[in-house]
Design an enzyme around this catalytic site. Structure first.
Site, PDB file in Angstrom:
ATOM      1  N   CYS A 362      31.310  33.814  39.799  1.00 18.56           N
ATOM      2  CA  CYS A 362      32.175  33.583  40.965  1.00 18.56           C
ATOM      3  C   CYS A 362      32.812  34.865  41.482  1.00 18.56           C
ATOM      4  O   CYS A 362      32.738  35.173  42.681  1.00 18.56           O
ATOM      5  CB  CYS A 362      33.224  32.521  40.636  1.00 18.56           C
ATOM      6  SG  CYS A 362      34.412  32.989  39.351  1.00 18.56           S
ATOM      7  N   HIS A 421      38.499  30.680  38.437  1.00 17.19           N
ATOM      8  CA  HIS A 421      37.462  30.518  39.452  1.00 17.19           C
ATOM      9  C   HIS A 421      37.979  30.997  40.799  1.00 17.19           C
ATOM     10  O   HIS A 421      39.164  30.871  41.104  1.00 17.19           O
ATOM     11  CB  HIS A 421      37.044  29.046  39.539  1.00 17.19           C
ATOM     12  CG  HIS A 421      35.796  28.807  40.346  1.00 17.19           C
ATOM     13  ND1 HIS A 421      34.648  29.537  40.167  1.00 17.19           N
ATOM     14  CD2 HIS A 421      35.513  27.911  41.346  1.00 17.19           C
ATOM     15  CE1 HIS A 421      33.717  29.105  40.996  1.00 17.19           C
ATOM     16  NE2 HIS A 421      34.220  28.123  41.727  1.00 17.19           N
ATOM     17  N   GLU A 433      30.579  29.181  46.947  1.00 19.83           N
ATOM     18  CA  GLU A 433      30.930  29.589  45.590  1.00 19.83           C
ATOM     19  C   GLU A 433      29.687  29.797  44.740  1.00 19.83           C
ATOM     20  O   GLU A 433      28.617  29.238  45.020  1.00 19.83           O
ATOM     21  CB  GLU A 433      31.790  28.508  44.931  1.00 19.83           C
ATOM     22  CG  GLU A 433      31.064  27.183  44.752  1.00 19.83           C
ATOM     23  CD  GLU A 433      31.844  26.145  43.958  1.00 19.83           C
ATOM     24  OE1 GLU A 433      32.907  26.482  43.418  1.00 19.83           O
ATOM     25  OE2 GLU A 433      31.367  24.997  43.874  1.00 19.83           O
TER      26      GLU A 433
END
Length: 460
Positions: A362, A421, A433
Protein backbone atom coordinates in the site's frame (compact mmCIF):
# COMPACT_ATOMS: atom_id res chain seq x y z
CA UNK A 1 26.52 -15.52 16.81
CA UNK A 2 25.57 -12.23 18.36
CA UNK A 3 22.52 -12.51 20.59
CA UNK A 4 19.62 -10.19 19.71
CA UNK A 5 19.17 -7.18 21.95
CA UNK A 6 16.12 -6.11 23.90
CA UNK A 7 14.64 -4.18 20.95
CA UNK A 8 14.90 -7.29 18.77
CA UNK A 9 13.09 -9.41 21.30
CA UNK A 10 10.44 -6.73 21.70
CA UNK A 11 9.84 -6.51 17.95
CA UNK A 12 9.55 -10.26 17.53
CA UNK A 13 7.20 -10.45 20.49
CA UNK A 14 5.06 -7.69 19.00
CA UNK A 15 4.67 -9.33 15.62
CA UNK A 16 4.30 -12.83 17.01
CA UNK A 17 1.59 -11.71 19.42
CA UNK A 18 -0.16 -9.50 16.88
CA UNK A 19 -2.84 -11.99 15.97
CA UNK A 20 -3.39 -12.79 19.64
CA UNK A 21 -3.86 -9.08 20.29
CA UNK A 22 -6.44 -8.94 17.53
CA UNK A 23 -8.21 -11.87 19.13
CA UNK A 24 -8.30 -10.09 22.48
CA UNK A 25 -10.06 -7.21 20.78
CA UNK A 26 -12.80 -9.43 19.40
CA UNK A 27 -11.09 -10.36 16.14
CA UNK A 28 -10.08 -13.89 16.94
CA UNK A 29 -7.90 -15.50 14.33
CA UNK A 30 -9.62 -18.37 12.52
CA UNK A 31 -8.23 -21.74 13.46
CA UNK A 32 -9.63 -23.53 10.40
CA UNK A 33 -9.09 -23.00 6.71
CA UNK A 34 -11.41 -20.63 4.94
CA UNK A 35 -12.67 -23.41 2.73
CA UNK A 36 -14.31 -25.08 5.76
CA UNK A 37 -17.53 -23.00 5.66
CA UNK A 38 -19.19 -23.93 2.37
CA UNK A 39 -22.83 -22.90 2.68
CA UNK A 40 -25.54 -25.26 1.42
CA UNK A 41 -24.46 -28.42 -0.35
CA UNK A 42 -25.31 -29.08 -3.99
CA UNK A 43 -27.99 -31.50 -2.84
CA UNK A 44 -29.50 -28.74 -0.69
CA UNK A 45 -29.46 -26.38 -3.67
CA UNK A 46 -31.14 -28.86 -5.98
CA UNK A 47 -33.81 -29.68 -3.40
CA UNK A 48 -34.50 -25.98 -2.78
CA UNK A 49 -35.18 -25.18 -6.43
CA UNK A 50 -38.86 -24.51 -6.97
CA UNK A 51 -39.56 -24.08 -3.26
CA UNK A 52 -39.65 -20.39 -2.37
CA UNK A 53 -39.09 -20.86 1.36
CA UNK A 54 -36.31 -23.41 0.90
CA UNK A 55 -34.66 -21.16 -1.68
CA UNK A 56 -34.71 -18.22 0.70
CA UNK A 57 -33.12 -20.33 3.40
CA UNK A 58 -30.42 -21.59 1.03
CA UNK A 59 -29.65 -18.06 -0.17
CA UNK A 60 -29.42 -16.85 3.42
CA UNK A 61 -26.97 -19.67 4.21
CA UNK A 62 -24.81 -18.67 1.25
CA UNK A 63 -24.75 -15.02 2.28
CA UNK A 64 -23.99 -15.91 5.90
CA UNK A 65 -21.11 -18.08 4.70
CA UNK A 66 -19.73 -15.23 2.59
CA UNK A 67 -19.99 -12.89 5.58
CA UNK A 68 -18.07 -15.39 7.73
CA UNK A 69 -15.40 -15.91 5.10
CA UNK A 70 -14.94 -12.16 4.63
CA UNK A 71 -14.67 -11.61 8.40
CA UNK A 72 -12.04 -14.34 8.75
CA UNK A 73 -9.99 -12.99 5.87
CA UNK A 74 -10.24 -9.44 7.22
CA UNK A 75 -8.61 -10.62 10.44
CA UNK A 76 -5.65 -12.13 8.60
CA UNK A 77 -5.47 -9.16 6.24
CA UNK A 78 -5.28 -6.68 9.10
CA UNK A 79 -2.68 -8.76 10.93
CA UNK A 80 -0.56 -9.04 7.78
CA UNK A 81 -0.75 -5.30 7.04
CA UNK A 82 0.10 -4.38 10.63
CA UNK A 83 3.07 -6.76 10.59
CA UNK A 84 4.19 -5.31 7.27
CA UNK A 85 4.06 -1.76 8.62
CA UNK A 86 6.05 -2.88 11.68
CA UNK A 87 8.74 -4.15 9.32
CA UNK A 88 8.73 -0.89 7.35
CA UNK A 89 9.30 0.96 10.62
CA UNK A 90 12.16 -1.43 11.46
CA UNK A 91 13.66 -0.82 8.02
CA UNK A 92 13.55 2.94 8.52
CA UNK A 93 15.22 2.50 11.92
CA UNK A 94 17.88 0.33 10.27
CA UNK A 95 18.56 2.99 7.63
CA UNK A 96 18.92 5.62 10.34
CA UNK A 97 21.25 3.37 12.35
CA UNK A 98 23.38 2.75 9.26
CA UNK A 99 23.62 6.48 8.57
CA UNK A 100 24.59 7.11 12.19
CA UNK A 101 27.20 4.35 12.09
CA UNK A 102 28.76 5.65 8.87
CA UNK A 103 28.86 9.20 10.24
CA UNK A 104 30.46 7.99 13.50
CA UNK A 105 33.05 6.02 11.53
CA UNK A 106 33.95 9.07 9.43
CA UNK A 107 34.27 11.31 12.50
CA UNK A 108 36.39 8.69 14.27
CA UNK A 109 38.72 8.25 11.26
CA UNK A 110 39.17 12.02 10.91
CA UNK A 111 39.92 12.36 14.65
CA UNK A 112 42.45 9.52 14.52
CA UNK A 113 44.13 11.18 11.58
CA UNK A 114 44.36 14.49 13.46
CA UNK A 115 45.65 12.75 16.58
CA UNK A 116 48.30 10.97 14.53
CA UNK A 117 49.42 14.21 12.88
CA UNK A 118 49.59 16.19 16.13
CA UNK A 119 51.37 13.30 17.84
CA UNK A 120 53.99 13.19 15.11
CA UNK A 121 54.46 16.95 15.43
CA UNK A 122 55.00 16.59 19.16
CA UNK A 123 57.48 13.77 18.56
CA UNK A 124 59.44 15.85 16.05
CA UNK A 125 59.58 18.74 18.50
CA UNK A 126 60.81 16.41 21.23
CA UNK A 127 63.55 15.12 18.95
CA UNK A 128 64.73 18.65 18.30
CA UNK A 129 64.84 19.36 22.01
CA UNK A 130 66.78 16.17 22.59
CA UNK A 131 69.38 17.04 19.99
CA UNK A 132 69.67 20.42 21.62
CA UNK A 133 70.95 18.90 24.85
CA UNK A 134 68.99 16.04 26.27
CA UNK A 135 70.47 12.71 25.36
CA UNK A 136 68.09 10.93 27.65
CA UNK A 137 65.15 12.16 25.59
CA UNK A 138 66.83 10.98 22.37
CA UNK A 139 67.30 7.54 23.88
CA UNK A 140 63.65 7.58 25.01
CA UNK A 141 62.56 8.33 21.45
CA UNK A 142 64.60 5.44 20.11
CA UNK A 143 63.23 3.03 22.70
CA UNK A 144 59.58 4.16 22.48
CA UNK A 145 59.40 3.66 18.72
CA UNK A 146 55.88 4.34 17.39
CA UNK A 147 54.12 4.24 20.77
CA UNK A 148 52.73 7.76 20.63
CA UNK A 149 50.85 7.44 23.91
CA UNK A 150 54.01 6.47 25.81
CA UNK A 151 55.92 9.28 24.15
CA UNK A 152 53.28 11.85 25.08
CA UNK A 153 53.42 10.65 28.67
CA UNK A 154 57.19 11.04 28.74
CA UNK A 155 57.00 14.47 27.18
CA UNK A 156 54.44 15.48 29.77
CA UNK A 157 56.96 14.85 32.56
CA UNK A 158 59.55 17.16 31.12
CA UNK A 159 59.97 20.45 32.96
CA UNK A 160 62.12 22.22 30.38
CA UNK A 161 59.63 22.45 27.52
CA UNK A 162 59.12 25.84 25.94
CA UNK A 163 55.72 27.56 25.61
CA UNK A 164 55.50 26.33 22.02
CA UNK A 165 56.18 22.80 23.16
CA UNK A 166 53.42 23.11 25.78
CA UNK A 167 50.90 24.15 23.08
CA UNK A 168 51.89 21.31 20.76
CA UNK A 169 51.67 18.81 23.56
CA UNK A 170 48.28 20.11 24.71
CA UNK A 171 46.89 19.87 21.18
CA UNK A 172 48.25 16.37 20.74
CA UNK A 173 46.73 15.23 24.02
CA UNK A 174 43.40 16.87 23.15
CA UNK A 175 43.32 15.26 19.71
CA UNK A 176 44.11 11.88 21.24
CA UNK A 177 41.29 12.26 23.79
CA UNK A 178 38.83 13.27 21.06
CA UNK A 179 39.88 10.31 18.92
CA UNK A 180 39.39 7.94 21.85
CA UNK A 181 35.93 9.39 22.57
CA UNK A 182 34.82 9.19 18.95
CA UNK A 183 36.14 5.64 18.71
CA UNK A 184 33.90 4.72 21.65
CA UNK A 185 30.94 6.44 19.98
CA UNK A 186 31.62 4.60 16.73
CA UNK A 187 31.65 1.29 18.61
CA UNK A 188 28.28 2.14 20.20
CA UNK A 189 26.87 3.08 16.78
CA UNK A 190 28.05 -0.23 15.34
CA UNK A 191 26.35 -2.13 18.17
CA UNK A 192 23.13 -0.18 17.56
CA UNK A 193 23.37 -0.95 13.85
CA UNK A 194 23.83 -4.65 14.57
CA UNK A 195 20.75 -4.57 16.82
CA UNK A 196 18.78 -2.80 14.06
CA UNK A 197 19.84 -5.42 11.52
CA UNK A 198 18.76 -8.24 13.80
CA UNK A 199 15.47 -6.51 14.55
CA UNK A 200 14.67 -5.86 10.89
CA UNK A 201 15.46 -9.46 9.98
CA UNK A 202 13.33 -10.86 12.80
CA UNK A 203 10.35 -8.61 12.06
CA UNK A 204 10.66 -9.35 8.35
CA UNK A 205 10.47 -13.09 8.99
CA UNK A 206 7.33 -12.68 11.11
CA UNK A 207 5.71 -10.24 8.66
CA UNK A 208 6.52 -12.42 5.65
CA UNK A 209 4.91 -15.37 7.40
CA UNK A 210 1.76 -13.32 8.10
CA UNK A 211 1.66 -12.19 4.47
CA UNK A 212 2.04 -15.78 3.25
CA UNK A 213 -0.85 -16.93 5.43
CA UNK A 214 -3.07 -14.10 4.22
CA UNK A 215 -2.23 -14.86 0.59
CA UNK A 216 -3.06 -18.54 1.05
CA UNK A 217 -6.36 -17.65 2.68
CA UNK A 218 -7.16 -15.21 -0.14
CA UNK A 219 -6.72 -18.04 -2.67
CA UNK A 220 -9.09 -20.26 -0.69
CA UNK A 221 -11.53 -17.36 -0.40
CA UNK A 222 -11.57 -16.90 -4.19
CA UNK A 223 -12.21 -20.60 -4.79
CA UNK A 224 -15.03 -20.68 -2.25
CA UNK A 225 -16.70 -17.58 -3.70
CA UNK A 226 -16.50 -19.12 -7.17
CA UNK A 227 -18.41 -22.15 -5.89
CA UNK A 228 -20.94 -20.09 -3.94
CA UNK A 229 -21.66 -17.80 -6.88
CA UNK A 230 -22.55 -20.82 -9.04
CA UNK A 231 -24.84 -22.15 -6.32
CA UNK A 232 -26.44 -18.73 -5.93
CA UNK A 233 -26.95 -18.48 -9.69
CA UNK A 234 -28.66 -21.91 -9.67
CA UNK A 235 -31.10 -20.65 -7.02
CA UNK A 236 -31.84 -17.24 -8.56
CA UNK A 237 -31.68 -18.00 -12.27
CA UNK A 238 -29.16 -15.21 -12.77
CA UNK A 239 -25.70 -15.58 -14.28
CA UNK A 240 -22.85 -16.85 -12.14
CA UNK A 241 -20.74 -13.85 -13.21
CA UNK A 242 -23.39 -11.45 -11.96
CA UNK A 243 -23.71 -13.30 -8.66
CA UNK A 244 -19.93 -13.37 -8.27
CA UNK A 245 -19.79 -9.60 -8.74
CA UNK A 246 -22.43 -9.27 -6.05
CA UNK A 247 -20.56 -11.53 -3.62
CA UNK A 248 -17.33 -9.63 -4.28
CA UNK A 249 -19.08 -6.36 -3.42
CA UNK A 250 -19.97 -7.73 0.02
CA UNK A 251 -16.29 -7.68 0.96
CA UNK A 252 -16.53 -3.89 1.25
CA UNK A 253 -19.59 -3.89 3.49
CA UNK A 254 -18.88 -2.62 6.98
CA UNK A 255 -18.65 -5.26 9.71
CA UNK A 256 -20.04 -4.71 13.19
CA UNK A 257 -17.58 -3.29 15.70
CA UNK A 258 -17.18 -6.53 17.63
CA UNK A 259 -18.67 -9.62 16.00
CA UNK A 260 -19.20 -12.56 18.28
CA UNK A 261 -18.02 -16.09 17.51
CA UNK A 262 -19.81 -17.50 14.50
CA UNK A 263 -21.52 -14.21 13.67
CA UNK A 264 -21.23 -12.73 10.17
CA UNK A 265 -18.95 -9.75 9.62
CA UNK A 266 -21.74 -7.66 8.11
CA UNK A 267 -25.52 -7.81 7.91
CA UNK A 268 -26.64 -10.12 5.13
CA UNK A 269 -29.17 -8.85 2.63
CA UNK A 270 -32.61 -10.37 3.02
CA UNK A 271 -32.91 -13.61 1.07
CA UNK A 272 -35.57 -13.83 -1.54
CA UNK A 273 -37.23 -16.21 -3.92
CA UNK A 274 -35.79 -16.95 -7.37
CA UNK A 275 -36.58 -14.72 -10.28
CA UNK A 276 -35.98 -15.00 -14.03
CA UNK A 277 -32.46 -14.24 -15.16
CA UNK A 278 -31.59 -10.70 -16.22
CA UNK A 279 -31.99 -9.58 -19.78
CA UNK A 280 -28.82 -9.28 -21.88
CA UNK A 281 -28.90 -5.54 -21.33
CA UNK A 282 -28.75 -5.80 -17.54
CA UNK A 283 -25.46 -4.19 -16.47
CA UNK A 284 -23.12 -5.99 -14.13
CA UNK A 285 -22.95 -4.53 -10.64
CA UNK A 286 -20.09 -2.27 -9.65
CA UNK A 287 -18.29 -2.69 -6.33
CA UNK A 288 -19.73 0.57 -5.10
CA UNK A 289 -23.34 -0.49 -5.75
CA UNK A 290 -24.04 -4.12 -4.80
CA UNK A 291 -26.64 -5.90 -6.85
CA UNK A 292 -29.86 -6.28 -4.85
CA UNK A 293 -31.13 -9.76 -4.29
CA UNK A 294 -33.98 -10.66 -6.67
CA UNK A 295 -37.43 -10.61 -5.13
CA UNK A 296 -40.76 -12.15 -5.94
CA UNK A 297 -42.50 -9.93 -8.54
CA UNK A 298 -45.59 -8.07 -7.36
CA UNK A 299 -48.90 -9.30 -8.83
CA UNK A 300 -50.15 -7.41 -11.86
CA UNK A 301 -53.36 -5.34 -11.42
CA UNK A 302 -56.62 -6.89 -12.54
CA UNK A 303 -57.67 -5.94 -16.10
CA UNK A 304 -61.06 -4.80 -14.77
CA UNK A 305 -59.56 -2.39 -12.32
CA UNK A 306 -59.33 1.17 -13.61
CA UNK A 307 -55.81 2.45 -13.90
CA UNK A 308 -55.11 4.96 -11.16
CA UNK A 309 -54.45 8.52 -12.21
CA UNK A 310 -50.91 9.38 -11.31
CA UNK A 311 -50.51 12.35 -9.02
CA UNK A 312 -48.58 15.26 -10.44
CA UNK A 313 -44.94 15.10 -9.54
CA UNK A 314 -43.70 17.91 -7.33
CA UNK A 315 -40.92 20.02 -8.80
CA UNK A 316 -37.48 18.63 -8.13
CA UNK A 317 -35.71 20.57 -5.39
CA UNK A 318 -32.73 22.61 -6.41
CA UNK A 319 -29.65 20.85 -5.09
CA UNK A 320 -27.58 22.80 -2.62
CA UNK A 321 -24.05 23.56 -3.76
CA UNK A 322 -21.43 21.42 -2.07
CA UNK A 323 -19.52 23.11 0.72
CA UNK A 324 -16.25 24.67 -0.28
CA UNK A 325 -13.27 22.47 0.44
CA UNK A 326 -11.04 23.60 3.27
CA UNK A 327 -7.41 22.98 4.00
CA UNK A 328 -4.34 23.44 1.81
CA UNK A 329 -4.97 23.79 -1.92
CA UNK A 330 -3.72 20.76 -3.87
CA UNK A 331 -1.52 21.20 -6.92
CA UNK A 332 -3.56 19.78 -9.83
CA UNK A 333 -0.60 18.67 -11.93
CA UNK A 334 0.88 16.62 -9.09
CA UNK A 335 -2.48 15.06 -8.17
CA UNK A 336 -3.23 14.18 -11.81
CA UNK A 337 0.16 12.52 -12.22
CA UNK A 338 -0.20 10.56 -8.96
CA UNK A 339 -3.68 9.25 -9.79
CA UNK A 340 -2.70 8.40 -13.38
CA UNK A 341 0.31 6.45 -12.12
CA UNK A 342 -1.77 4.53 -9.58
CA UNK A 343 -4.44 3.71 -12.19
CA UNK A 344 -1.77 2.35 -14.51
CA UNK A 345 -0.97 -0.31 -11.88
CA UNK A 346 -4.54 -1.69 -11.68
CA UNK A 347 -4.55 -5.47 -11.62
CA UNK A 348 -0.89 -5.78 -10.62
CA UNK A 349 -0.26 -8.08 -7.65
CA UNK A 350 0.22 -7.13 -4.03
CA UNK A 351 3.64 -8.06 -2.70
CA UNK A 352 4.72 -7.37 0.83
CA UNK A 353 7.40 -4.66 0.92
CA UNK A 354 7.24 -3.96 -2.84
CA UNK A 355 7.31 -0.53 -4.45
CA UNK A 356 7.17 -1.52 -8.10
CA UNK A 357 7.67 -1.78 -10.89
CA UNK A 358 5.24 -4.71 -11.25
CA UNK A 359 4.06 -5.41 -7.69
CA UNK A 360 3.15 -3.21 -4.75
CA UNK A 361 2.23 -2.86 -1.15
CA UNK A 362 0.00 0.00 0.00
CA UNK A 363 2.59 2.60 1.01
CA UNK A 364 4.86 1.57 -1.88
CA UNK A 365 2.07 2.42 -4.34
CA UNK A 366 1.26 5.79 -2.76
CA UNK A 367 4.95 6.69 -2.45
CA UNK A 368 5.73 5.94 -6.10
CA UNK A 369 2.47 7.48 -7.35
CA UNK A 370 3.41 10.83 -5.86
CA UNK A 371 7.02 10.37 -6.90
CA UNK A 372 5.66 10.28 -10.48
CA UNK A 373 4.41 13.81 -9.79
CA UNK A 374 7.81 14.86 -8.44
CA UNK A 375 6.80 14.85 -4.77
CA UNK A 376 8.27 12.93 -1.82
CA UNK A 377 5.56 12.11 0.72
CA UNK A 378 7.53 10.54 3.56
CA UNK A 379 9.04 7.26 2.45
CA UNK A 380 7.91 3.66 2.27
CA UNK A 381 5.78 3.51 5.41
CA UNK A 382 2.17 4.27 6.28
CA UNK A 383 3.15 5.92 9.56
CA UNK A 384 5.96 7.92 7.96
CA UNK A 385 3.60 9.30 5.29
CA UNK A 386 1.01 10.23 7.92
CA UNK A 387 3.60 11.81 10.23
CA UNK A 388 5.09 13.91 7.43
CA UNK A 389 1.67 15.27 6.50
CA UNK A 390 0.88 15.97 10.16
CA UNK A 391 4.16 17.80 10.73
CA UNK A 392 3.53 20.04 7.70
CA UNK A 393 -0.08 20.89 8.46
CA UNK A 394 -1.42 18.86 5.54
CA UNK A 395 -4.14 16.92 7.39
CA UNK A 396 -7.76 17.68 6.50
CA UNK A 397 -11.07 16.30 7.78
CA UNK A 398 -12.32 13.36 5.74
CA UNK A 399 -15.52 15.29 5.04
CA UNK A 400 -13.37 17.71 3.00
CA UNK A 401 -11.48 15.00 1.08
CA UNK A 402 -10.49 15.76 -2.51
CA UNK A 403 -9.15 13.45 -5.25
CA UNK A 404 -5.51 12.67 -4.57
CA UNK A 405 -5.81 12.84 -0.79
CA UNK A 406 -4.38 9.93 1.19
CA UNK A 407 -6.79 7.90 3.31
CA UNK A 408 -5.28 6.14 6.32
CA UNK A 409 -6.45 3.15 8.36
CA UNK A 410 -5.43 2.29 11.89
CA UNK A 411 -6.50 -0.39 14.33
CA UNK A 412 -9.64 1.07 15.88
CA UNK A 413 -9.74 4.02 13.45
CA UNK A 414 -7.91 6.37 15.81
CA UNK A 415 -5.37 8.89 14.53
CA UNK A 416 -3.15 7.87 17.46
CA UNK A 417 -3.55 4.15 16.80
CA UNK A 418 -1.27 1.73 14.96
CA UNK A 419 -1.56 2.72 11.30
CA UNK A 420 -1.44 -0.14 8.84
CA UNK A 421 -2.95 0.91 5.49
CA UNK A 422 -3.02 3.89 3.11
CA UNK A 423 -4.96 4.49 -0.12
CA UNK A 424 -5.52 7.30 -2.64
CA UNK A 425 -8.95 8.92 -2.75
CA UNK A 426 -10.41 9.23 -6.26
CA UNK A 427 -13.60 11.11 -5.45
CA UNK A 428 -17.23 9.94 -5.47
CA UNK A 429 -16.60 7.63 -2.54
CA UNK A 430 -13.98 5.57 -4.41
CA UNK A 431 -10.33 4.88 -3.66
CA UNK A 432 -7.45 3.04 -5.30
CA UNK A 433 -5.29 0.75 -3.21
CA UNK A 434 -2.81 -2.08 -3.11
CA UNK A 435 -5.04 -3.91 -0.63
CA UNK A 436 -3.40 -6.98 0.89
CA UNK A 437 -1.71 -10.31 0.09
CA UNK A 438 -3.65 -12.17 -2.60
CA UNK A 439 -5.55 -9.04 -3.74
CA UNK A 440 -4.34 -6.99 -6.74
CA UNK A 441 -4.29 -3.21 -7.07
CA UNK A 442 -7.93 -2.18 -7.41
CA UNK A 443 -10.54 0.56 -7.15
CA UNK A 444 -13.11 0.01 -4.41
CA UNK A 445 -15.56 2.02 -2.31
CA UNK A 446 -13.96 3.77 0.64
CA UNK A 447 -14.21 1.50 3.67
CA UNK A 448 -15.27 3.23 6.84
CA UNK A 449 -14.19 0.73 9.48
CA UNK A 450 -10.73 1.51 10.89
CA UNK A 451 -10.61 4.67 8.73
CA UNK A 452 -8.87 7.62 10.38
CA UNK A 453 -11.16 10.70 10.38
CA UNK A 454 -8.59 12.86 8.60
CA UNK A 455 -6.87 12.60 5.22
CA UNK A 456 -3.50 13.89 4.06
CA UNK A 457 -3.16 16.32 1.16
CA UNK A 458 0.48 15.78 0.16
CA UNK A 459 0.59 18.40 -2.58
CA UNK A 460 -1.02 21.16 -0.49
Amino acid sequence: MRRPGRRVIGAVTLVTALVLALGAAGLQRPTTALAAPSGPSWDDVQEAKGDVEATEIAIARILDTVAEVNAEFEQLRTAALMAGEEHQQATIALDEAETTMQSADRRRDAALERASASGQQAAQLAALLARAGSGDITMALIVSGDDADDLLYRLGTMSALSARTDAVLARALRDRNVADSLSDQAAVARDAHADAVAEAEAVYAAAADAAQQAEAQAAQQRALLDELSVKLATLTGRSAALERAYLDSLEHAEPPSNPGPGQPSQPSPSPSAPAPGPSPSTPAPTPSQPTPRPSTPAPAPSPSSPAPTPAPSPPAPTPSPPPAASGPTPKPAIVTAAIAFARAQLGEPYQYGASGPNSWDCSGLTMMAYSAGGLAIGGHSVSAQYNRAASRGLLVSYSQALPGDLIFYSYGGSASGSKYHVTIYLGNGQMIEAPSPGKPVRIVPVRTYDRIPVVARPSG
